[in-house]
Design an enzyme around this catalytic site. Structure first.
Site, short mmCIF file in Angstrom:
data_model
loop_
_atom_site.label_atom_id
_atom_site.label_comp_id
_atom_site.label_asym_id
_atom_site.label_seq_id
_atom_site.Cartn_x
_atom_site.Cartn_y
_atom_site.Cartn_z
CG HIS A 94 -5.97 -2.05 8.81
ND1 HIS A 94 -6.20 -0.90 9.54
CD2 HIS A 94 -4.62 -2.14 8.71
CE1 HIS A 94 -5.05 -0.35 9.88
NE2 HIS A 94 -4.07 -1.08 9.38
CD GLU A 137 -8.98 1.04 7.85
OE1 GLU A 137 -8.93 0.05 8.63
OE2 GLU A 137 -8.48 2.14 8.12
CG ASP A 159 -0.29 -0.47 2.50
OD1 ASP A 159 0.95 -0.40 2.58
OD2 ASP A 159 -1.00 -0.91 3.41
C1 GLP Z 1 -0.66 0.08 8.78
C2 GLP Z 1 -0.35 -0.67 7.47
C3 GLP Z 1 -0.51 -2.15 7.62
C4 GLP Z 1 0.07 -2.56 8.97
C5 GLP Z 1 -0.81 -2.01 10.06
C6 GLP Z 1 -0.24 -2.23 11.46
O1 GLP Z 1 -1.48 1.17 8.71
N1 GLP Z 1 -1.02 -0.22 6.30
O2 GLP Z 1 0.11 -2.83 6.55
O3 GLP Z 1 0.15 -3.94 9.08
O4 GLP Z 1 -1.18 -0.69 9.84
O5 GLP Z 1 0.78 -1.32 11.72
P1 GLP Z 1 1.88 -1.51 12.86
O6 GLP Z 1 2.75 -2.59 12.42
O7 GLP Z 1 2.58 -0.18 12.89
O8 GLP Z 1 1.13 -1.82 14.10
#
Ligand code: GLP
Length: 260
Positions: free
Chosen positions: A138, A143, A67
């Site tokens: 997500h 979402e 993404d």
């Molecule tokens: C983000 C990303 C995801 C990620 C998730 C968790 O917004 N788009 O790919 O897995 O949220 O993030 P984190 O690893 O910082 O908890």
């Protein structure tokens, strides 16, 4: 779904990096699906370490990222392009031409997204897709209520995700509301999904993903339907699972030839 519980975050990342490295050794032109966020950072550090020790070579690998924020140029420090350069691509030898990250500046988003899908197909499909999980379930930026068969497209972030991700942005600078993300259908076509989660803060989300009902209201639960999904957790992230003892039993008794 294979749930592997490790003692610590570090152990989880070492194991995940070992799985990816052994895959690349077996298939030097592997197609890797990559993720961003806080979770994969120590995983990338471990993979870079293996590369520097010449235990893995990325010179024939192709990558596709999950993404990117709409409206952020690749140079923007909070873009996922910048994240990937800093944490991985500047430190290893993936050829520039083999790196694919959604273009947050695409003028025609729909055309860009179908082109991204076509590039994944032309590359032969994704062999291993790395994933993290959001508190709302997500994966990528799919979402809750995202179609379980969705493809790469533009999405609007929930308020909860905007707030969670605000920590990466300078105070006052807004988190973009829109993103381009691979769809759940795109992710599900990867041959292997490798989900990483650690810390007590992720325990409730992990329990819903692994033991809750399969529902678009909690997108990560779709991994229950994937033929080769590996979920690597530290003990804290596994804290709300009820089947912990079984998962540990299975892992302890894994035939040696199945170990990375
Ligand atoms: C983000 C990303 C995801 C990620 C998730 C968790 O917004 N788009 O790919 O897995 O949220 O993030 P984190 O690893 O910082 O908890």
């Amino acid at each position: 779904m294979e749930v592997i519980i490790q003692e610590s975050e570090q152990d989880s990342c070492v194991l995940a990096a070992r799985i990816v490295a052994s895959h690349v050794r077996a298939k030097p032109d592997a197609v890797l699906g990559l993720a961003t966020g806080t979770t994969p950072i120590p995983f990338y550090q471990e993979l870079v370490r293996l590369y520097l020790e010449k235990q893995v070579d990325f010179s024939r690998v192709t990558t596709f990222n999950l993404d990117e924020y709409v409206g952020l140029s690749p140079e923007h420090p909070q873009s996922y392009h910048a994240y990937m350069r800093k944490n991985f691509f500047d430190l290893v030898n993936v050829p520039e031409k083999n790196i694919h990250i959604p273009d947050g500046m695409a003028s025609d988003v729909e055309t860009f997204c179908s082109e991204y899908e076509r590039e994944i197909t032309d590359a032969g499909g994704i062999d291993i897709q790395l994933l993290g999980i959001g508190h709302d379930g997500h994966i990528g930026f799919n979402e809750p209520t995202s179609s379980l068969s969705s493809r790469t497209r533009i999405k609007t972030l929930t308020r909860q995700t905007l707030e969670a991700n605000a920590r990466f942005f300078e105070s006052g600078s807004p988190v973009p509301h829109h993103v381009i993300t691979m769809g759940i259908g795109t992710i599900m076509e990867s041959r292997t999904c490798l989900m990483l989660a650690y810390g007590a803060g992720k325990a409730a989300a992990v329990a819903r993903m692994v033991e809750g009902p399969l529902t678009a209201a909690f997108p990560a639960s779709i991994l229950q339907y994937h033929a080769r999904a590996k979920v690597i957790l530290d003990r804290a992230a596994a804290g709300q699972l009820t089947l912990t003892e079984y998962f540990e039993w299975v892992y302890r008794n894994k035939p040696s030839w199945q170990r990375p």
